[in-house]
Design an enzyme around this catalytic site. Structure first.
Site, PDB file in Angstrom:
ATOM      1  N   THR A  31      -3.861   5.314   3.560  1.00  0.00           N
ATOM      2  CA  THR A  31      -2.536   5.789   3.154  1.00  0.00           C
ATOM      3  C   THR A  31      -2.575   6.552   1.846  1.00  0.00           C
ATOM      4  O   THR A  31      -1.820   7.503   1.643  1.00  0.00           O
ATOM      5  CB  THR A  31      -1.571   4.592   3.039  1.00  0.00           C
ATOM      6  OG1 THR A  31      -1.629   3.827   4.240  1.00  0.00           O
ATOM      7  CG2 THR A  31      -0.139   5.049   2.844  1.00  0.00           C
ATOM      8  N   LYS A  34       0.826  -1.209   0.000  1.00  0.00           N
ATOM      9  CA  LYS A  34       0.000   0.000   0.000  1.00  0.00           C
ATOM     10  C   LYS A  34       0.859   1.257   0.000  1.00  0.00           C
ATOM     11  O   LYS A  34       0.446   2.303  -0.513  1.00  0.00           O
ATOM     12  CB  LYS A  34      -0.972  -0.018   1.181  1.00  0.00           C
ATOM     13  CG  LYS A  34      -0.316  -0.135   2.553  1.00  0.00           C
ATOM     14  CD  LYS A  34      -0.015   1.195   3.190  1.00  0.00           C
ATOM     15  CE  LYS A  34       0.708   1.013   4.513  1.00  0.00           C
ATOM     16  NZ  LYS A  34       0.980   2.304   5.177  1.00  0.00           N
TER      17      LYS A  34
END
Length: 336
Positions: free
Chosen positions: A250, A193
């Site tokens: 994120t 991620k």
């Protein structure tokens, strides 16, 4: 198991925040800080202003710059150092680790060179079985959790009982951990991620909007899942907190160092300038894009966004060329 005494090795933003969570959950916490002045501030003032300004730490937290003193009597040891420095740090601490302590990894990355996940590095260096290592992952932006905004996480371990013990040790009114036994999936989600967040930051820096972000997040999730399944992960893990949850947080938040780093690159700044913009803190995706790309290549897994991030961060590629390149790839079925 009933974990009451915890050592946190690392006094950065996430390590300090997790120590706060443990203290608020009623555990006695000793932190190790590399700099003696940071350890003194945590112990004497109950703050770590360099990383979490304005946040008061529980009185249960003390700190030291002496790793032997920090580790003495620990029932659980939390490793809160950057992924690419974990091996060197853990090698230095190996002889000080209590033999039966649960080792908890907060690091998110794939090691350069060895292509090992963080739990694999820990079992190798510490000489412990897989079931003694617990991984914490999920949408865990440190500043928000330190402010006690509601959040959740995944506590993953091959030994479910150890996962439950850590779950109990870090459960508070604002932090809700779930257990999982899919360590591979949780670790790959946490590592990949960061790379996808770089791409979302670049898109923002180039002036693109929500459709582009949603496309990168969704196709990034597909990349993550392909790699995870190839390595034996449960596909459902990527639909959970350690997968899409962490990915959305994120990629979307200005608090994300990786997104901020990517945004600077999208605006035309150099890698060095982007590093300065994130305060010198580690944007894990910059290094992980190389190791994840190499891991995927060796397994024959297609990860075009990851490959593009590697070329920008390490090959000098202009981010403005990547949109047309990614959109111009061979057309295919969505799930192929």
């Amino acid at each position: 198991m009933d974990i009451q005494r915890v050592t946190v090795l690392g006094a950065g933003s996430w390590g300090t925040t997790f120590a706060k969570v443990l203290g608020d959950a009623g555990r006695d916490v000793t932190m190790w800080a590399r700099r003696p002045e940071v350890a003194a501030e945590i112990t004497d003032a109950g703050t770590n202003g360099g990383y979490l300004p304005g946040v008061a730490l529980p009185s249960r937290i003390t700190a030291t710059a002496d790793p032997a003193a920090a580790l003495d009597g620990a029932q659980a040891v939390v490793l809160a150092v950057p992924s690419q420095s974990l091996r060197a740090n853990l090698t230095a601490w190996r002889g000080l680790l209590p033999p039966d302590a649960v080792l908890v990894s907060l690091a998110k990355g794939v090691e350069l060179g060895t292509l090992k996940r963080m739990s694999e590095v820990i079992t190798e260096i510490a000489g412990v079985p897989d079931g003694q290592v617990v991984v914490v992952s999920g949408p865990n932006l440190a500043k928000e959790i330190a402010q006690e905004q509601p959040s959740a996480a995944v506590v993953a371990c091959a030994d479910h009982e150890r996962a439950v013990a850590v779950q109990r040790a870090c459960s508070t009114g604002y932090f809700r951990p779930y257990t999982n036994t899919d360590v591979v999936g949780c670790e790959l989600g946490g590592a990949c991620k960061n790379v996808i967040a770089l791409s979302c930051g670049m898109a923002a820096g180039l002036g693109f909007g929500t459709n582009t972000m949603a496309t990168l997040i969704t196709r990034g999730l597909a990349e993550m899942a392909r790699l995870g399944v190839k390595l034996g992960a449960d596909p459902l893990t990527f639909a959970g907190l350690a997968g899409v949850g962490d990915l959305v947080a994120t990629c979307s938040s200005p608090l994300s160092r990786n997104r901020t780093f990517g945004e600077r690159l999208g605006r035309g700044e150099s890698v060095a300038q982007a590093q300065e913009a994130v305060g010198g803190q580690v944007a894990e995706g910059v290094k992980s894009c190389t190791s994840i790309r190499e891991l995927a290549s060796g397994l024959g897994v297609d990860m075009p966004i990851t490959d593009a991030m590697h070329r920008v961060c390490h090959g000098g590629e202009d981010p403005r060329r990547l949109g047309a390149e990614l959109l111009g790839r061979t057309r295919k079925h969505e799930w192929s």
